[in-house]
Enzyme design. Sequence first.
Site, PDB file in Angstrom:
ATOM      1  CB  THR A 114      30.647  43.216  32.397  1.00  0.00           C
ATOM      2  OG1 THR A 114      29.812  42.163  31.921  1.00  0.00           O
ATOM      3  CG2 THR A 114      29.792  44.426  32.717  1.00  0.00           C
ATOM      4  CG  ASN A 127      27.129  38.751  27.032  1.00  0.00           C
ATOM      5  OD1 ASN A 127      28.074  39.071  27.770  1.00  0.00           O
ATOM      6  ND2 ASN A 127      25.955  38.381  27.517  1.00  0.00           N
ATOM      7  CB  SER A 144      79.934  30.245  32.811  1.00  0.00           C
ATOM      8  OG  SER A 144      80.218  29.785  34.116  1.00  0.00           O
TER       9      SER A 144
END
Length: 484
Positions: free
Chosen positions: A109, A150, A327
């Site tokens: 809504t 809706n 790394s």
Amino acid sequence: MPLISASHAGSRIEHDLIGNYAIPSYAYYGVHTARAAENFQLSGSVLSSQPVFIAALAAVKQAAAIANKATGQLSAEKADAIILACDEIRSGKLHDQFIVDMIQGGAGTSTNMNANEVVANRALEHLGYKRGQYEFLHPLQDVNMGQSTNDVFPTALKLALDNHILSLLESLAHLRRALQRKAEEFANVIKMGRTQLQDAVPMTLGQEFLAYAVTLGEDEARLREGRLLLHELNLGGTAIGTELNAHPEYRAHAIDALRSATGIDSLVSAANLVEATSDVGVFVQLSGILKRVAVKLSKTCNDLRLLSSGPRSGFNEINLPARQAGSSIMPGKVNPVIPEAVNQVAFEVIGNDVTVTLAAESGQLQLNAFEPIIARALFANLQQLGAASRMLADKCIDGITANKEFLEQRVTESIGLVTALSPRIGYENATRIAQEALITGQGVTELVLSSGLLTQQELAIVLSEMLTGAGRQFQEGQSAEATL
């Protein structure tokens, strides 16, 4: 969003059933949007983060105005102002005024109210009035005429999802073509296939990559099928699908207007609007297809990481392009960061499928109140899968190289080669050669030649036949791709 005093020069006062609310004078949204923005501060992702969805909402509002004008329910002056405002929003204007969180209570809504208010206030300006002068054009009476959240929300959601599916299809095709190029490049690179991580039988690296391409093509087909299911709309059903407060001819006019606006000729009205309003099965199905895509992409990336593992103590069959240092402590280490990132996207997509499933299951009676979280989950899945597919193609697949000599050596040394040779030398001889190879450490081809079971020329013919079969399968795969 804090309340602003009524006397503040930079605000206007709007009211709803709860009371007065000071709205910034610059805002195109109104009281209902402001309260929702204040209430729902959950995801950090607001409607403006989904421009395709906003454009779809504007297309629905525009179609409604066209339908209400055609049925005589809305004056031409008001309808034309609304239509013009919607055109502007669809072109990308005023998206910053859609400030409601994607996760919200009320079955969407607040999203519908946000759209109503922005459209109304921009339409008021086109009519020569100021924002908030709703006595001349009202967000609910005029912009929302003949509608309900809706039917508006799911209709806009389906239109937006359709757009995102088309984009994902392009991304998947881009990745598939990259895999096909590698399949062709590696068509004559022989290697050992594996089942359960154990040596199986010889194949080519091209066959391996072609399989990845074909499986993506299957998912493209499933996505196209799922897209068609989105084209059944409940627009015009209003609150629960009974068409309350909508003109009898409104629905047909609105669907026609949406076809024209979107260019999707296959849009149709649902046969049963009550069922279509309460059922969200289409979203469950689409989510399942996206999960399938994610699972396959992740499996492919698992393979890429395994095949490129090493470089000295792993499989070391292929080399992925180096993208960054791997790394902070191990110099020279390079990690398969692109496949790893795709894996993580897949994990999220799979998790979002659970979210969609639970939201769909939790619907009650004539409405599912949880379509907002369904929308957020599906948008995320479609957008991230598309981005991941293009990243994988451009930053990984295109740059893969094969360690051809190493792969050929592995084939000649592998016990699994006896399976390919057994039709020529017999099952008993093949078993004996396999056992001797395991015990002595000698290669299968070496033992076959030294035992006199095959000549060098005969052995070469067997290996050539394997490559010929691989080439034939590649051509068949290319033919299948042409039908997609």
